[in-house]
Design a protein around this motif. Structure first.
Motif, PDB file in Angstrom:
ATOM      1  N   UNK A 115       0.738  -1.155  -0.007  1.00 31.86           N
ATOM      2  CA  UNK A 115      -0.195   0.029   0.020  1.00 31.86           C
ATOM      3  C   UNK A 115       0.895   1.380  -0.053  1.00 31.86           C
ATOM      4  N   UNK A 116       1.987   1.326   0.705  1.00 34.77           N
ATOM      5  CA  UNK A 116       2.935   2.343   0.931  1.00 34.77           C
ATOM      6  C   UNK A 116       3.534   2.694  -0.639  1.00 34.77           C
ATOM      7  N   UNK A 121       4.067  10.078  -1.969  1.00 32.33           N
ATOM      8  CA  UNK A 121       5.047  10.762  -1.008  1.00 32.33           C
ATOM      9  C   UNK A 121       6.205   9.836  -0.745  1.00 32.33           C
ATOM     10  N   UNK A 122       5.785   8.400  -0.851  1.00 34.02           N
ATOM     11  CA  UNK A 122       6.911   7.425  -0.609  1.00 34.02           C
ATOM     12  C   UNK A 122       7.852   7.329  -1.801  1.00 34.02           C
ATOM     13  N   UNK A 132      13.730   4.513   6.215  1.00 32.93           N
ATOM     14  CA  UNK A 132      13.100   4.671   7.363  1.00 32.93           C
ATOM     15  C   UNK A 132      11.477   4.455   7.330  1.00 32.93           C
ATOM     16  N   UNK A 133      10.814   4.849   6.084  1.00 37.83           N
ATOM     17  CA  UNK A 133       9.457   4.706   6.100  1.00 37.83           C
ATOM     18  C   UNK A 133       8.984   3.217   5.972  1.00 37.83           C
ATOM     19  N   UNK A 134       9.918   2.240   5.328  1.00 39.53           N
ATOM     20  CA  UNK A 134       9.708   0.888   5.218  1.00 39.53           C
ATOM     21  C   UNK A 134       9.676   0.232   6.666  1.00 39.53           C
ATOM     22  N   UNK A 135      10.768   0.734   7.581  1.00 33.61           N
ATOM     23  CA  UNK A 135      10.826   0.255   8.857  1.00 33.61           C
ATOM     24  C   UNK A 135       9.859   0.537   9.513  1.00 33.61           C
ATOM     25  N   UNK A 136       9.237   1.950   9.770  1.00 36.19           N
ATOM     26  CA  UNK A 136       8.290   2.382  10.461  1.00 36.19           C
ATOM     27  C   UNK A 136       6.978   1.372  10.114  1.00 36.19           C
ATOM     28  N   UNK A 137       6.581   1.367   8.924  1.00 36.93           N
ATOM     29  CA  UNK A 137       5.514   0.677   8.526  1.00 36.93           C
ATOM     30  C   UNK A 137       5.353  -0.681   8.871  1.00 36.93           C
ATOM     31  N   UNK A 138       6.490  -1.341   8.415  1.00 37.73           N
ATOM     32  CA  UNK A 138       6.655  -2.819   9.011  1.00 37.73           C
ATOM     33  C   UNK A 138       6.510  -3.006  10.474  1.00 37.73           C
ATOM     34  N   UNK A 164      -3.975  12.210   2.681  1.00 46.15           N
ATOM     35  CA  UNK A 164      -3.100  13.274   2.202  1.00 46.15           C
ATOM     36  C   UNK A 164      -2.096  13.332   3.420  1.00 46.15           C
ATOM     37  N   UNK A 165      -1.923  12.523   4.304  1.00 45.60           N
ATOM     38  CA  UNK A 165      -1.102  12.333   5.291  1.00 45.60           C
ATOM     39  C   UNK A 165       0.211  11.587   4.637  1.00 45.60           C
ATOM     40  N   UNK A 166       1.377  11.904   5.261  1.00 44.59           N
ATOM     41  CA  UNK A 166       2.394  11.342   4.803  1.00 44.59           C
ATOM     42  C   UNK A 166       3.601  11.139   5.855  1.00 44.59           C
ATOM     43  N   UNK A 167       4.514  10.422   5.609  1.00 46.10           N
ATOM     44  CA  UNK A 167       5.805  10.471   6.255  1.00 46.10           C
ATOM     45  C   UNK A 167       6.781  11.339   5.867  1.00 46.10           C
TER      46      UNK A 167
END
Length: 169
Positions: A115-116, A121-122, A132-138, A164-167
């Motif tokens: 999904x990410x 934004x990804x 960082x995003x992958x680690x956070x979502x996982x 519309x949220x994003x990391x």
């Protein structure tokens, strides 16, 4: 599907028959039998074969670490590596994705990472920020110490296609 992907060859047929007749396969509940067959299809798919040897090892490690209580991992992982967005990643990014699935071998992790990958934004992040995003979502997807409802709601807010949220790092 495995028969078709193997072009119905004698080796594919024999291998599949052997797996179906194996007593350990017969002892599985229906959901885990389906998972085992999906795993077989995944490991014989063109997308899997196109991965580097090290990425194939990450997939195999994730599948080996899979808990029998999560029969959805093979299907989620198959869907992830067959997705266009995964195919659009460069080699290092694919390895980063598969590393997180190996570290957190759960269907929710693979599904939420997929999904990410669809989020603009990804796609616009640097490689380091993607990691960082992958680690956070996982981690959020696999966390069993927090309130699962709050974590799932947060993940849905962040990963919903219309969100519309994003990391940002």
């Amino acid at each position: 599907e495995a028969f078709r992907d193997g072009q119905g060859g004698a080796a594919t047929t024999a291998d599949l028959r052997k797996q179906l007749a194996d007593p350990s396969f017969q002892a599985l509940d229906p959901a885990n039998r389906t998972a085992k067959l999906t795993e077989y299809v995944l490991l014989h798919s063109p997308e899997y074969k196109a991965l580097s040897a090290s990425d194939q090892a990450l997939v195999s490690d994730a599948l080996s670490a899979r808990q029998s209580g999560d029969p959805g991992l093979p299907a989620s992982l198959k869907h992830l590596i067959e997705s266009d967005r995964f195919g659009d990643l460069d080699a290092a990014e694919r390895t980063a994705v598969l590393s997180q699935v190996k570290n957190y071998p759960e269907s929710a992790v693979a599904s939420n990472i997929e999904r990410m990958l669809a989020k603009d934004w990804f796609q616009g992040q640097s490689f380091e920020d993607k990691q960082r995003s992958l680690k956070t979502i996982a981690n959020m997807s696999a966390d069993d110490t927090g309130d699962r409802t709050i974590l799932d709601n947060t993940l849905n807010r962040l990963l919903d296609p219309d969100s519309d949220y994003q990391l940002k790092w």
